[in-house]
Design a protein around this motif. Sequence first.
Motif, short mmCIF file in Angstrom:
data_model
loop_
_atom_site.label_atom_id
_atom_site.label_comp_id
_atom_site.label_asym_id
_atom_site.label_seq_id
_atom_site.Cartn_x
_atom_site.Cartn_y
_atom_site.Cartn_z
N UNK A 159 0.84 -1.21 0.00
CA UNK A 159 0.00 0.00 0.00
C UNK A 159 0.87 1.25 0.00
N UNK A 160 0.34 2.36 -0.51
CA UNK A 160 1.09 3.61 -0.55
C UNK A 160 1.41 4.06 0.88
N UNK A 161 0.42 3.91 1.78
CA UNK A 161 0.65 4.29 3.18
C UNK A 161 0.57 3.01 4.01
N UNK A 162 1.62 2.73 4.75
CA UNK A 162 1.65 1.51 5.57
C UNK A 162 0.59 1.56 6.66
N UNK A 235 -13.00 -3.45 6.53
CA UNK A 235 -12.04 -2.39 6.21
C UNK A 235 -12.79 -1.18 5.69
N UNK A 236 -12.18 -0.01 5.87
CA UNK A 236 -12.83 1.24 5.47
C UNK A 236 -12.89 1.39 3.95
N UNK A 237 -11.89 0.84 3.25
CA UNK A 237 -11.85 0.98 1.79
C UNK A 237 -11.02 -0.17 1.22
N UNK A 238 -11.01 -0.25 -0.11
CA UNK A 238 -10.36 -1.38 -0.77
C UNK A 238 -8.85 -1.40 -0.49
N UNK A 239 -8.26 -0.23 -0.41
CA UNK A 239 -6.81 -0.16 -0.18
C UNK A 239 -6.46 -0.70 1.21
#
Length: 391
Positions: A159-162, A235-239
């Motif tokens: 992910x872009x943000x860990x 989870x809040x979103x797919x990412x």
Amino acid sequence: MRSADPAGGAGFVLRAARAGDEDAVAGLVAQAFSDDSHRPGLAQAWPEDPAVLRRVAERTGDGALLATATLRLAGQGWGGRVVPAAALAGVAVDLTARGRGVGAALLADAFAAARAAGALVVALIPSTHAFYRRSGCGTAGRRPVYAIASHQLRALPRPAVRLVHRAATPADAAAVAALVAARSVRGNGGLDHDVETGGAQFVSERAGRVVGWCALRRRPSTRSLYTVVVHDLVAADAEAELAIWRDLVADEPSASQVHALLPTGSLLEHHLPRQTEPVEDSTWMLGLLDVPGALAARGYPAGVSARVRFDVDGTATTLHVADGSGRTAPGDPDADGPAVRLSGADLASVYAGHLDPVAAAHAGILTTDPSTAGLLRTLFAGPPAVLDRPF
Ligand SMILES: CC(C)(COP(=O)(O)OP(=O)(O)OC[C@H]1O[C@@H](n2cnc3c(N)ncnc32)[C@H](O)[C@@H]1OP(=O)(O)O)[C@@H](O)C(=O)NCCC(=O)NCCS
């Protein structure tokens, strides 16, 4: 409290379970289900949880318990709205009392109790489809459980943000409840309830905000390897979801695989480098406890205006849809306009988006004209309904 006298003599009364019934109820459930590990929430709900209704059939005369059923009150997402619902589990009739109408009477009583508590629909996982179908429940969707090799998860994109994962604490309850509530309105069939799942639980944070929650347990598979069984993942979103899957076994070389029911809207399958087949697949069923109420409470696609009369098992209800909302009124069987005739069980399958009204009309399952069948397809279309949380 109602009573009945099943063929064979012994009568019974139906009532709420009470203190002192614990052992008899546990005995009935153990006799009927050799493995009830898929019902962790209910197992821990005894004896008192205001969201749990337990019904029993008691034999008149000696007071022995003949049957039990348990309902958990919850919200359920349908068309972007949360519909008051009950999830039914642990339906068990004593071996010696089966085939004499006790189960049917218990089910009618349980549905009435759920209705009285405000539920408009009931969801359940059947092991005996025909038993529930004759009581008005229809197939709503599937519940495939996938066995995913851990190396496939470790190979998912970073992910872009860990995310930072940590053990969940009671202080996370509100943030987790918000995640669950948000997800149940994103898809169809998702339960919105607070349930103690057991096992290890962790939350995942992104930039200090809780964006995921997961409950799992580790099951030995061979002497040195184990399987991670995911009970629940929100989870809040797919990412965020993808990052949780990726990290789930990242630091556990002896976790060989993960068993999980993919949550509503999950994109995991599309990211796996190799195709994964379900290791378990079952259906789940939906019943409309109150047809006008259930039709009025769900959401509908925005921009569709419609008026349809439903003749369900001989009772007419007219549904008006506008601006994504429905309202119902008693239907006039002689009125002109779009109309459809079908059973309550088949309406539940249409409601769930599982039974395509156009195909069902061709097959003679429901009676309507082609343009009304097309309108129904538009009204009830949606992502496949997933009953994705334990209850
Ligand atoms: C399934 C169970 C609850 C049924 O209870 P029961 O008291 O035997 O059921 P009833 O006598 O009231 O039967 C009601 C109707 O369901 C039908 N039915 C019951 N069990 C059935 C089965 N296994 N397959 C097909 N139909 C069944 C009966 O034929 C009857 O239909 P009819 O009135 O048209 O003849 C009971 O057999 C049981 O406890 N089984 C083990 C646990 C289980 O499977 N629970 C339910 C799944 S979660």
